[in-house]
Write an enzyme that holds these catalytic residues in place. Structure first.
Site, short mmCIF file in Angstrom:
data_model
loop_
_atom_site.label_atom_id
_atom_site.label_comp_id
_atom_site.label_asym_id
_atom_site.label_seq_id
_atom_site.Cartn_x
_atom_site.Cartn_y
_atom_site.Cartn_z
N SER A 1 0.85 -1.18 0.00
CA SER A 1 0.00 0.00 0.00
C SER A 1 0.89 1.24 0.00
O SER A 1 1.82 1.32 -0.79
CB SER A 1 -0.96 -0.05 1.20
OG SER A 1 -2.07 0.76 0.99
N ASP B 1 -9.49 5.77 -2.97
CA ASP B 1 -9.32 5.07 -4.24
C ASP B 1 -8.77 3.66 -4.09
O ASP B 1 -8.00 3.38 -3.21
CB ASP B 1 -8.43 5.87 -5.20
CG ASP B 1 -7.14 6.30 -4.56
OD1 ASP B 1 -7.15 6.57 -3.36
OD2 ASP B 1 -6.12 6.34 -5.25
N HIS C 1 -6.43 -6.51 -0.53
CA HIS C 1 -5.38 -5.53 -0.38
C HIS C 1 -4.14 -6.12 0.27
O HIS C 1 -4.18 -6.57 1.40
CB HIS C 1 -5.94 -4.40 0.49
CG HIS C 1 -5.06 -3.19 0.56
ND1 HIS C 1 -4.37 -2.69 -0.51
CD2 HIS C 1 -4.78 -2.36 1.60
CE1 HIS C 1 -3.72 -1.61 -0.15
NE2 HIS C 1 -3.94 -1.39 1.14
#
Length: 450
Positions: free
Chosen positions: A192, A387, A412
Site C-alpha cells: 500500500s 481510491d 489488499h
C-alpha cells in the site's frame, strides 16, 4: 568493470479494490479490526510453524530486538537540529552473516509491532535466503513521534520525502550496527503506501537498496482520483470473489434511493433504520451518513476475506436475497450485521465529531494515525476519494527486472500475509513469482557486485 544493477522494482496490483484512504469512521474501525486480525493470524502462524526456526527459545521463537534511534526532524534544513526517536525491530535468527541479504520491511500509516519481523511473506523468504530482517516504523506513527508532533506547527515535518530520508539514515545505522558489507544485499518490502515508499526508496537511493517489492502500491498519485467506484463496481460483479451483476445492481439501486431520501430532507426514518447515534444535522452529517454506509461496501471489497465475517460473497448473498425484502431493507440488515460485528450500539454520523477527532493533537502510540494520514494524503497525494490503489499502480512489466504481478480474486496486500490453506491458487502462484524474482535479484547481485 562494475555494472549498474538492474532497476528491480516488483510492482503488484490486485484486481480487488485496494484502498488505504480516508473514508468515514466505519472504514477506520474496520481497518483497525483487520490489523488486529492480521496480528492474531501471525500469532497462530508462529505457534504452528515455530519448529521451522533454526533458533528456538522456551516460547518457541526468539523475541526480536526493539530499538529507538535519533532521526533528524527535518532532513532538509541544517539549521533545524531537532530530532525524534524512531522505532525499529531486528530479527537476526535467520541470518547468514557473511553474505546473507538484508530484508527491510517498511512501516506506513500505523504502528508497527514485533510481528513485522516475525511473520509474513518477507519472513518466509528470509528463512529461505538466510536474510537479516529489519523493520522501520514510519515517522509520526506508533511510537515514532515526539509528544508535540501532532501540533499544527510540528506536523509539517510529516511527508514521504522525510520518510525516504529516514530510510536512508536507517540504512547507515543498521549497516554500522551489524558491520554490513556490499555482500549483504538489501531488498525492501512494503504494501500500500509503504509499497510506494519501497519503490521510491529503490528509485531515489539505488546505491543503498538493490531491489524492492512494492505490493498494491499507488505510485502514480493523482489529484481527485475518481476511479474508485468503477473498481468497486467491477469487484461486486466479479463471480471469482462471489460477486454478480445482480449484486452490483442492488447496491447501485439502494444508494440511489438513499440520495433521493436525503434530498427530500426527511431523515428520521434513516436515523432509526441505520442506528444513527443522533439526528442528522444538515448536509455535512448527510455526507458522513452516506460515507459510513458506503464504507461497509468499500471495506468489504478492500478487505475481502481478511476477517471471517467480511467477504464480497457474504455481502452479495444478503444484497441479492429477495426474501429479506427490498434492497433498502437488505442494506439495513447489512448495516446491522456490521454494527454487531464491530460491537457498535449506534453509528456516529456527526461531522462535527469527526472534525474534533481530527483536531486532537494527543499522541497515541498504537493503531492507525487518523490525523496524520488525513494530513499526509491531503498535503501530498490528493487521495480524496478512497481510491482502489491498484488503479494507480503499475500493472504491466516495465523490463525484465521490473516485474508486475496482478493477482485476481484476492484483497489488499494479501500476498504479504502468512500463507493459509484457503489461499486461492492465484495468490499462491503470485508468491512463487515473487520468490523466483528475489532469487534472480540475489543471484544477479552476487554475480555483478553493485
Amino acid at each position: 568493470m562494475l555494472l549498474s544493477p538492474p532497476l528491480a522494482v516488483l510492482l503488484l496490483g490486485l484486481q480487488s479494490a485496494l484502498c488505504l484512504g480516508l473514508g468515514g469512521q466505519n472504514l477506520w474501525l474496520l481497518k483497525d479490526k483487520v490489523l488486529r486480525s492480521q496480528e492474531q493470524r501471525a500469532q497462530r502462524y508462529l505457534l504452528e510453524s515455530w519448529k521451522a526456526f533454526p533458533a528456538r527459545s522456551k516460547g518457541g521463537w526468539t523475541e526480536p530486538r526493539e530499538g529507538f534511534f535519533p532521526q533528524p526532524l527535518d532532513h532538509f534544513n541544517r539549521r533545524n537540529n531537532a530530532t525524534y526517536k524512531q522505532r525499529f525491530w531486528v530479527n537476526t535468527e535467520l541470518w547468514e552473516r557473511e553474505q546473507g541479504p538484508v530484508f527491510l520491511y517498511i512501516g506506513g500509516e500505523g504502528a508497527l509491532t514485533p510481528y513485522s519481523v516475525l511473520a509474513g511473506e518477507h519472513v518466509d523468504l528470509a528463512r529461505k535466503y538466510r536474510a537479516l530482517l529489519v523493520s522501520l516504523e514510519h515517522r509520526y506513527y506508533g511510537a515514532s513521534i515526539n509528544p508535540d508532533g501532532l501540533t499544527d506547527q510540528k506536523i509539517q515535518f510529516l511527508s514521504s520525502q522525510q520518510a525516504l530520508a529516514d530510510l536512508a539514515t536507517f540504512h547507515a545505522f543498521i549497516s554500522q550496527q551489524y558491520n554490513l558489507t556490499r555482500s549483504n544485499t538489501w531488498i525492501c518490502f512494503g504494501g500500500s503506501y509503504p509499497g510506494s515508499l519501497s519503490a521510491w526508496f529503490r528509485l531515489k537511493f539505488p546505491h543503498l537498496v538493490y531491489a524492492a517489492v512494492a505490493s498494491s502500491a499507488p505510485v502514480r498519485a493523482q489529484l481527485d482520483f475518481t476511479a474508485y467506484n468503477k473498481v468497486v463496481s467491477q469487484s461486486l460483479s466479479n463471480p471469482i470473489v462471489g460477486g454478480s451483476l445482480k449484486c452490483r445492481a442492488a447496491v447501485a439501486h439502494v444508494f440511489s434511493r438513499l440520495d433521493q431520501i436525503l434530498k427530500g430532507g426527511n431523515t428520521s426514518g434513516l436515523e432509526a433504520d441505520f442506528g444513527s447515534c443522533r439526528k442528522l444535522n444538515g448536509s455535512d452529517d448527510y455526507g458522513e451518513f452516506v460515507s459510513n454506509l458506503a464504507d461497509i461496501i468499500m471495506g468489504t471489497v478492500q478487505y475481502n476475506q481478511e476477517t471471517p465475517d467480511n467477504s464480497i460473497a457474504n455481502l452479495c448473498q444478503v444484497m441479492t436475497n429477495h426474501s429479506l425484502g427490498s434492497a433498502y431493507q437488505r442494506l439495513v440488515l447489512l448495516n446491522k450485521n456490521y454494527m454487531a460485528s464491530m460491537e457498535l450500539k449506534c453509528v456516529d454520523n456527526s461531522h462535527q465529531n469527526v472534525l474534533e477527532k481530527l483536531r486532537s493533537t494527543e499522541v497515541k502510540p498504537y493503531g492507525v494515525g487518523e490525523r496524520q494520514w488525513y494530513y499526509q494524503t491531503c498535503a501530498e497525494f490528493g487521495y480524496c476519494n478512497i481510491d482502489p490503489w491498484h488503479a494507480l499502480s503499475v500493472l504491466k512489466n516495465q523490463s525484465s527486472s521490473e516485474v508486475a504481478v496482478v493477482i485476481n480474486g484476492t484483497a489488499h496486500c494479501a500476498n504479504m500475509n502468512p500463507p493459509e490453506d484457503r489461499d486461492p491458487p492465484s495468490l499462491r502462484q503470485a508468491r512463487q513469482k515473487i520468490d523466483d524474482q528475489i532469487g534472480i535479484w540475489l543471484a544477479s547481485a552476487h554475480q555483478y557486485p553493485w
